[in-house]
Design a protein around this motif. Structure first.
Motif, short mmCIF file in Angstrom:
data_model
loop_
_atom_site.label_atom_id
_atom_site.label_comp_id
_atom_site.label_asym_id
_atom_site.label_seq_id
_atom_site.Cartn_x
_atom_site.Cartn_y
_atom_site.Cartn_z
N ALA A 24 -0.86 -4.41 -2.10
CA ALA A 24 0.32 -3.57 -1.87
C ALA A 24 1.19 -4.17 -0.76
O ALA A 24 2.42 -4.09 -0.81
CB ALA A 24 -0.11 -2.15 -1.50
N ALA B 104 2.92 -1.39 5.37
CA ALA B 104 1.92 -1.96 4.47
C ALA B 104 0.95 -2.86 5.23
O ALA B 104 -0.25 -2.88 4.95
CB ALA B 104 2.61 -2.75 3.35
N GLU C 143 3.53 -4.71 -8.50
CA GLU C 143 3.28 -3.27 -8.53
C GLU C 143 2.40 -2.88 -9.71
O GLU C 143 1.57 -1.96 -9.61
CB GLU C 143 4.60 -2.51 -8.57
N ARG D 152 -5.97 -0.28 -8.64
CA ARG D 152 -6.26 1.06 -8.12
C ARG D 152 -7.02 1.88 -9.16
O ARG D 152 -7.96 2.61 -8.82
CB ARG D 152 -4.95 1.78 -7.75
N VAL E 262 -1.13 -3.70 -8.69
CA VAL E 262 -1.64 -2.69 -7.77
C VAL E 262 -2.13 -1.48 -8.55
O VAL E 262 -3.22 -0.95 -8.30
CB VAL E 262 -0.55 -2.26 -6.76
N LYS E 263 -1.32 -1.03 -9.49
CA LYS E 263 -1.68 0.14 -10.30
C LYS E 263 -2.97 -0.11 -11.07
O LYS E 263 -3.85 0.76 -11.16
CB LYS E 263 -0.54 0.47 -11.27
N SER F 281 -4.88 -2.50 -0.76
CA SER F 281 -3.87 -2.44 0.31
C SER F 281 -3.30 -3.82 0.61
O SER F 281 -2.12 -3.95 0.95
CB SER F 281 -4.47 -1.81 1.57
N CYS G 205 3.23 -6.76 -2.29
CA CYS G 205 4.33 -6.14 -3.04
C CYS G 205 5.47 -5.76 -2.10
O CYS G 205 6.65 -5.94 -2.44
CB CYS G 205 3.84 -4.89 -3.78
#
Length: 212
Positions: A125, A50, A165, A172, A168-169, A122, A128
């Motif tokens: 992430a 990561a 997470e 994105r 992040v979703k 990123s 995460c």
């Protein structure tokens, strides 16, 4: 096992300053038996990957900046060619070269905007992965019944991972518009590039056409 701990040290900063920086005290990790520490390798490697992805994203932004600078130089050169053209064919080629270079700049700018968004994702992430690594540490410490690990609530660490997470979703998904704009800009540039190539004998190695 010292190799594992030394590898982790430069990565610990990944969670610092983020909303997902809850850590397991190093004093607990140091008490883990050798065979239990080995189980942390997968989570640690995931964190290392990561971190590498963040570096790659930053490099992509730098490349985009350089490409934009070069594209602007090509645009200026094409504009100069119009004034120097001595016949209609040369003038038409120069005008097509201007259109191609303008479309190239617009595409590269759209690509850079997308790259910045992907870099931000990123980085999140990476945070995460840091949170998952900390959860893995706590799980291992409680499994080994390390003194003091019972005072830490696994649910808090699990929630940290889940919330990260989910973010992040969400981030994105928000890049959908930038991806759409980048795709449209690239298609527009490809069309201008094809038109210019055809006007210069459709040669892939035409001095007027440069691939990225």
């Amino acid at each position: 096992m010292k190799h594992l701990l030394l590898l982790t040290l430069p990565l610990l900063a990944a969670g610092c300053g983020s909303s997902y920086g809850m850590k397991v005290p190093n004093s607990l990790v140091k008490k883990l038996p050798f065979e239990v520490r080995i189980e942390l390798l997968e989570a640690e490697n995931e964190l290392a990957l990561a971190v590498d992805k963040v570096d790659e994203a930053n490099n992509e932004i730098d490349r985009a900046r350089d490409n934009i600078r070069r594209a602007k130089d090509r645009q200026e050169a094409a504009e100069d060619e119009v004034d120097r053209a001595t016949d209609e064919v040369s003038r038409e080629v120069a005008k097509l070269a201007i259109e191609e270079s303008e479309a190239r700049v617009e595409y590269l700018r759209a690509r850079q905007r997308l790259s910045v968004g992907l870099r931000d994702v990123s980085e999140l992430a990476r945070d995460c992965a840091f949170a998952k690594f900390e959860l893995a540490k706590l799980t291992s410490a409680r499994k080994a019944k390390v003194q003091g690990s019972e005072e830490l609530d696994p649910k808090e660490y699990e929630e940290q991972v889940a919330e990260c997470e989910a973010e992040v979703k969400s981030e994105r998904a928000e890049l959908a518009e930038e991806e759409k704009e980048e795709k449209a800009a690239r298609e527009a540039w490809e069309a201008k590039k094809t038109a210019l190539a055809k006007k210069t004998f459709d040669a892939r190695a035409s001095p007027y056409v440069e691939n990225l």
